[in-house]
Design a protein around this motif. Structure first.
Motif, mmCIF file in Angstrom:
data_model
loop_
_atom_site.group_PDB
_atom_site.id
_atom_site.type_symbol
_atom_site.label_atom_id
_atom_site.label_comp_id
_atom_site.label_asym_id
_atom_site.label_seq_id
_atom_site.Cartn_x
_atom_site.Cartn_y
_atom_site.Cartn_z
ATOM 1 N N SER A 94 0.826 -1.201 0.000
ATOM 2 C CA SER A 94 0.000 0.000 0.000
ATOM 3 C C SER A 94 0.861 1.252 0.000
ATOM 4 O O SER A 94 2.069 1.206 0.279
ATOM 5 N N PHE A 95 0.230 2.398 -0.288
ATOM 6 C CA PHE A 95 0.944 3.666 -0.227
ATOM 7 C C PHE A 95 1.498 3.901 1.180
ATOM 8 O O PHE A 95 2.640 4.341 1.350
ATOM 9 N N THR A 96 0.680 3.589 2.184
ATOM 10 C CA THR A 96 1.117 3.788 3.572
ATOM 11 C C THR A 96 2.295 2.899 3.909
ATOM 12 O O THR A 96 3.287 3.343 4.506
ATOM 13 N N GLY A 97 2.196 1.623 3.516
ATOM 14 C CA GLY A 97 3.286 0.683 3.769
ATOM 15 C C GLY A 97 4.566 1.107 3.069
ATOM 16 O O GLY A 97 5.656 1.010 3.635
ATOM 17 N N CYS A 98 4.435 1.589 1.842
ATOM 18 C CA CYS A 98 5.593 2.044 1.087
ATOM 19 C C CYS A 98 6.219 3.283 1.746
ATOM 20 O O CYS A 98 7.443 3.387 1.871
ATOM 21 N N GLY A 99 5.353 4.204 2.180
ATOM 22 C CA GLY A 99 5.840 5.407 2.843
ATOM 23 C C GLY A 99 6.579 5.085 4.133
ATOM 24 O O GLY A 99 7.631 5.668 4.425
ATOM 25 N N LEU A 100 6.058 4.127 4.918
ATOM 26 C CA LEU A 100 6.716 3.738 6.168
ATOM 27 C C LEU A 100 8.056 3.068 5.900
ATOM 28 O O LEU A 100 9.029 3.290 6.628
ATOM 29 N N GLN A 101 8.112 2.263 4.834
ATOM 30 C CA GLN A 101 9.373 1.611 4.508
ATOM 31 C C GLN A 101 10.426 2.631 4.082
ATOM 32 O O GLN A 101 11.592 2.544 4.487
ATOM 33 N N ILE A 102 10.011 3.626 3.281
ATOM 34 C CA ILE A 102 10.930 4.710 2.902
ATOM 35 C C ILE A 102 11.405 5.459 4.143
ATOM 36 O O ILE A 102 12.592 5.757 4.300
ATOM 37 N N LEU A 103 10.475 5.776 5.035
ATOM 38 C CA LEU A 103 10.808 6.513 6.262
ATOM 39 C C LEU A 103 11.820 5.755 7.108
ATOM 40 O O LEU A 103 12.864 6.299 7.505
ATOM 41 N N PHE A 104 11.532 4.476 7.413
ATOM 42 C CA PHE A 104 12.424 3.692 8.266
ATOM 43 C C PHE A 104 13.783 3.489 7.605
ATOM 44 O O PHE A 104 14.833 3.637 8.242
ATOM 45 N N PHE A 105 13.764 3.146 6.313
ATOM 46 C CA PHE A 105 15.007 2.851 5.607
ATOM 47 C C PHE A 105 15.921 4.075 5.562
ATOM 48 O O PHE A 105 17.102 3.995 5.918
ATOM 49 N N LEU A 106 15.391 5.234 5.141
ATOM 50 C CA LEU A 106 16.211 6.437 5.011
ATOM 51 C C LEU A 106 16.619 7.001 6.369
ATOM 52 O O LEU A 106 17.701 7.575 6.511
ATOM 53 N N THR A 107 15.757 6.839 7.378
ATOM 54 C CA THR A 107 16.131 7.264 8.729
ATOM 55 C C THR A 107 17.343 6.481 9.218
ATOM 56 O O THR A 107 18.318 7.053 9.713
ATOM 57 N N LEU A 108 17.299 5.168 9.044
ATOM 58 C CA LEU A 108 18.409 4.327 9.503
ATOM 59 C C LEU A 108 19.662 4.558 8.668
ATOM 60 O O LEU A 108 20.782 4.545 9.191
ATOM 61 N N LEU A 109 19.476 4.803 7.369
ATOM 62 C CA LEU A 109 20.625 5.073 6.504
ATOM 63 C C LEU A 109 21.314 6.371 6.928
ATOM 64 O O LEU A 109 22.549 6.429 7.040
ATOM 65 N N GLY A 110 20.519 7.413 7.175
ATOM 66 C CA GLY A 110 21.082 8.677 7.646
ATOM 67 C C GLY A 110 21.730 8.547 9.012
ATOM 68 O O GLY A 110 22.788 9.131 9.268
ATOM 69 N N ASP A 111 21.089 7.768 9.895
ATOM 70 C CA ASP A 111 21.665 7.527 11.223
ATOM 71 C C ASP A 111 23.076 6.969 11.118
ATOM 72 O O ASP A 111 24.005 7.421 11.806
ATOM 73 N N GLU A 112 23.228 5.948 10.268
ATOM 74 C CA GLU A 112 24.534 5.301 10.147
ATOM 75 C C GLU A 112 25.587 6.243 9.579
ATOM 76 O O GLU A 112 26.756 6.198 9.978
#
Length: 319
Positions: A94-112
């Motif tokens: 879903s759009f929501t699921g895709c948005g959450l995956q983008i959010l979590f993935f890029l947040t963790l990528l930036g964190d690292e």
């Protein structure tokens, strides 16, 4: 479904995945799952060792425990969803699921990105100014650095997730990727995304190059300090301390820069999937192995933990 003019807006995406249903790809999928289990157990063990062993309660291992946590969360954001899609034979999201995956993935990528920079600075202080190390890298400063890492990553993830899904999407629902990565999603947009792609390009350059410049400056200073050491043993110890971190930085930043610092015109689906698999699966698996195999303190902590747990059963096997 919704309509905009003569175009039908899609309500969800279909991830085409990393593999097709073939014997070879079933074998490759099995390898990915083994890597996933190794990454989970390796990073989980690193977090456990650092927390239970008092000798590892210092800034270097404090940052390492957070790196292990981020790696564990990063691979868990991608692989379980990919595995489910592969086994079920479809990848609707879903759009929501895709948005959450983008959010979590890029947040963790930036964190690292930022955490690796702070880890390099920590090594610079430890080697170049050891007498003031405990003052400069106090517990408060370490927590502040981790908080800044999470904050920058979260802001980047929120901005890209919101703006990416703000565009209208119509026509094909198929995303030629195994997770919702922004460049792959934008190819399906029914609007001009060139300005946004330029903004993402500039943002990613800043998110990668700013921490990388801190890492480069720290290691140049470390190199200068090491070359001025009179003791060969001291130089060897300093290089051994930094070599693991340099290996992790090379793996992570190399793959991330290939993906996010190339203009969109130079992207291809096959290359993007291979590079993405590298820093979302392979790097989280290798990081704890690099730190544990090349670090005597971590190896000693592991031996002590095994001795405490299994010594009554296997007294001969353990030192």
């Amino acid at each position: 479904m919704a309509w905009v003019g003569n175009q039908t807006l899609i309500s969800h995406f279909i991830l085409l995945g990393l593999f097709t249903q073939s014997p070879l790809h079933f074998f490759l999928f099995s390898i990915i799952m083994v890597m996933f289990l190794v990454a989970l157990s390796g990073n989980g063990l690193m977090i456990l060792l650092i927390n239970v062993n008092s000798r590892l309660h210092n800034p270097m291992y404090f940052f390492l425990s957070w790196l292990s946590l981020m790696d564990l969360m990063l691979i868990s954001t991608i692989v379980p969803r990919m595995a489910t899609d592969f086994l079920l034979g479809h990848g609707a999201i879903s759009f929501t699921g895709c948005g959450l995956q983008i959010l979590f993935f890029l947040t963790l990528l930036g964190d690292e990105c930022f955490l690796l920079a702070f880890m390099a600075y920590d090594r610079y202080v430890a080697i170049s100014n050891p007498l003031r190390y405990s003052v400069v890298m106090s517990r408060r400063v370490c927590w502040l650095m981790v908080t800044v890492s999470w904050l920058f990553g979260l802001v980047d993830g929120l901005i890209q997730a919101i703006f990416t899904l703000h565009f209208p999407y119509c026509g094909s629902q198929e995303v030629d990727h195994f997770f919702c990565e922004v460049p792959a999603i934008l190819k399906l947009a029914c609007a001009d995304t060139s300005l946004y792609e330029t903004m993402i390009y500039v943002c990613c350059i800043l998110m990668l190059l700013l921490p990388f410049s801190v890492i480069s400056a720290s290691y140049l200073q470390i190199l200068a300090a090491v070359l001025h050491m009179r003791s060969a043993e001291g130089r060897q110890k300093a290089f051994a301390t930094c070599s693991s971190h340099m290996a992790v930085v090379s793996l992570f930043y190399g793959a991330a820069m290939i993906t996010y610092m190339r203009p969109q015109a130079y992207h291809s689906s096959k290359q993007d999937k291979v590079v993405s698999a590298f820093y979302t699966m392979i790097t989280p698996m290798l990081n704890p192995l690099i730190y544990s195999l090349r670090n005597k303190e971590v190896s000693e902590a592991l031996r002590k933990l095994l001795r405490r747990c299994y010594f009554p059963l296997y007294p001969i096997w353990l030192p």
